[in-house]
Design an enzyme around this catalytic site. Structure first.
Site, short mmCIF file in Angstrom:
data_model
loop_
_atom_site.label_atom_id
_atom_site.label_comp_id
_atom_site.label_asym_id
_atom_site.label_seq_id
_atom_site.Cartn_x
_atom_site.Cartn_y
_atom_site.Cartn_z
N ARG A 27 -101.95 18.61 110.02
CA ARG A 27 -102.98 18.99 109.05
C ARG A 27 -103.05 20.51 108.84
O ARG A 27 -104.08 21.05 108.49
CB ARG A 27 -104.36 18.49 109.48
CG ARG A 27 -104.50 16.99 109.38
CD ARG A 27 -105.87 16.63 108.84
NE ARG A 27 -105.94 15.23 108.50
CZ ARG A 27 -106.96 14.44 108.80
NH1 ARG A 27 -107.99 14.92 109.46
NH2 ARG A 27 -106.96 13.19 108.43
N ARG A 31 -107.78 22.03 105.20
CA ARG A 31 -109.21 22.27 105.16
C ARG A 31 -109.75 23.44 105.97
O ARG A 31 -110.89 23.80 105.83
CB ARG A 31 -109.93 20.99 105.56
CG ARG A 31 -109.40 20.42 106.87
CD ARG A 31 -109.54 18.93 106.99
NE ARG A 31 -109.09 18.57 108.35
CZ ARG A 31 -109.48 17.52 109.00
NH1 ARG A 31 -110.31 16.68 108.45
NH2 ARG A 31 -109.03 17.27 110.20
N ARG A 40 -109.82 23.28 96.48
CA ARG A 40 -110.62 22.07 96.66
C ARG A 40 -111.84 22.08 95.74
O ARG A 40 -112.29 21.03 95.29
CB ARG A 40 -111.05 21.96 98.13
CG ARG A 40 -111.58 20.59 98.47
CD ARG A 40 -111.79 20.44 99.94
NE ARG A 40 -113.14 20.82 100.33
CZ ARG A 40 -113.67 20.54 101.51
NH1 ARG A 40 -112.97 19.90 102.41
NH2 ARG A 40 -114.90 20.90 101.79
N ASP A 76 -101.13 12.40 101.47
CA ASP A 76 -102.02 11.59 102.28
C ASP A 76 -101.34 10.26 102.57
O ASP A 76 -100.58 9.77 101.74
CB ASP A 76 -103.34 11.34 101.53
CG ASP A 76 -104.41 10.80 102.47
OD1 ASP A 76 -104.50 9.56 102.62
OD2 ASP A 76 -105.14 11.60 103.08
N TYR A 153 -106.75 0.49 107.04
CA TYR A 153 -107.53 0.91 105.88
C TYR A 153 -107.55 -0.16 104.79
O TYR A 153 -108.56 -0.37 104.13
CB TYR A 153 -106.97 2.23 105.31
CG TYR A 153 -107.21 3.39 106.23
CD1 TYR A 153 -108.48 4.00 106.31
CD2 TYR A 153 -106.20 3.89 107.04
CE1 TYR A 153 -108.71 5.06 107.17
CE2 TYR A 153 -106.42 4.97 107.90
CZ TYR A 153 -107.69 5.54 107.96
OH TYR A 153 -107.92 6.58 108.81
#
Length: 343
Positions: A27, A31, A40, A76, A153
């Site tokens: 990652r 973020r 973003r 993703d 998921y």
């Protein structure tokens, strides 16, 4: 194709001796970086994934800002269920939501094994652009989720700490579960092969929820499908398998032909090596939360981690993704300490 100026990662994966371990962070594109936050604010999550120029810019940010030894594609794992026909929403700070999950045999009619060149071309376009912009500075890592993690998921419909609905699906409707796992596997193999064709130098399979299964279930529900993926790709590029928490199966994961195995911080280096054997590279295993410690502590802890692995078949990394609240200079301290390391 330009030759790589920094090929440390590939050298280690190919079993060569290097002066220090290569370093990157799961990652790392995202973020915790202020530059990412700016993008973003302007663009939705899947817009960032599906616009090659944005995906490229985000992928390159940590190379320029933090100085890691490899780029990992910004994307993703849930682009795969999306390509298979399920709606996926990514709600900022809440995580993924799949409003119409798979629960019954009838639901299986809503999904398919897609032509990845039709459904996921934006990823391959991004890879080509990234390779051009990287211009040989560092290798590019492509990736996909492991079939069991993707099933979690697709069945649960959202994130969970236990994924009990997904497990119940496998235990109560095993035939359906294996049909779904095989469809995800077939899609993932085609997807990763196309990533390699577009220019990915190595690929990582993320089994984020592998540790929710006991050893036998992990073999039956997860590893037998990961094994197919590794077998399909290992002659083209080195494959890294990261099954978080599934330390009990390091030996059988090493036997897949994967060149690297990611491990989390809950298993010490010497035990991981004992389980995995000597013929595979270990990747990890710094606790991401430790990056919130003061910088001198980070440096001391990183050195301790590197000493524990010995400069032997190791890729320095976190034991899971970097947290959003990690200060950039702390991430940089992690990377710099590895770069300065001599055993």
């Amino acid at each position: 194709m330009s030759t790589l100026q920094n090929d440390l990662l590939l050298k280690v994966l190919n079993g060569e001796q290097t002066s220090r371990p290569p370093v990157w962070m799961m990652r790392q594109a995202g973020r915790y970086l202020p530059e990412y936050m700016k993008l973003r604010e302007k663009y939705g999550f899947f817009e960032r994934c599906q616009t090659p120029e944005l995906a490229c810019e985000i992928t390159l940010q940590p190379i320029d800002i933090v100085g890691v030894d490899a780029a990992i594609l910004f994307s993703d794992i849930l682009v795969v269920p999306q390509a298979m026909g399920l709606e996926v929403q990514l709600i900022e700070s809440k995580g993924p939501v799949l409003p119409d999950p798979i629960k019954t045999a009838a639901d299986m009619n809503r999904i398919r094994v897609p032509d990845v060149n039709e459904t996921l071309q934006y990823v391959f376009d991004a890879i080509q652009l990234i390779k051009k912009e990287l211009n040989g500075r560092v290798p590019l890592i492509g990736f996909a989720g492991a079939p069991w993690t993707i099933l979690c998921y697709m069945v649960q419909g959202k994130g969970s700490k236990t994924f009990d609905e997904a497990k119940a699906f496998c235990y109560t409707q095993p035939e359906l579960a294996h049909q779904l796992l095989q469809m995800i596997t077939d899609t993932t193999i085609a997807y990763l092969k196309a990533q390699v064709k577009a220019g990915a130098d190595t690929v990582q399979v993320f089994d984020s929820w592998g540790g929710l299964l006991g050893k036998d279930d992990f073999e039956h529900i997860s590893l037998q499908y990961i094994r197919q993926i590794v077998a399909a790709l290992k002659d083209e590029v080195p494959v890294i398998v990261f099954a978080k928490g599934a330390w009990h199966s390091l030996e059988s994961m090493a036997a897949t032909g994967a060149k690297g195995l990611g491990i989390d911080w809950c298993i010490p280096a010497h035990l991981a090596r004992q389980f995995a054997g000597d013929n595979v590279v270990l990747q990890g295993n710094f606790d991401p939360a430790k990056l919130l410690s003061p910088i001198p502590v980070i440096k001391k802890e990183v050195k301790a981690m590197l000493d524990a692995f010995g400069n032997k078949a190791h890729i320095a990394n976190l034991g899971h993704g970097i947290l959003p609240n990690v200060p950039v200079d702390h991430a940089k301290a992690f990377v710099d300490t590895v770069k300065e390391y001599t055993s």
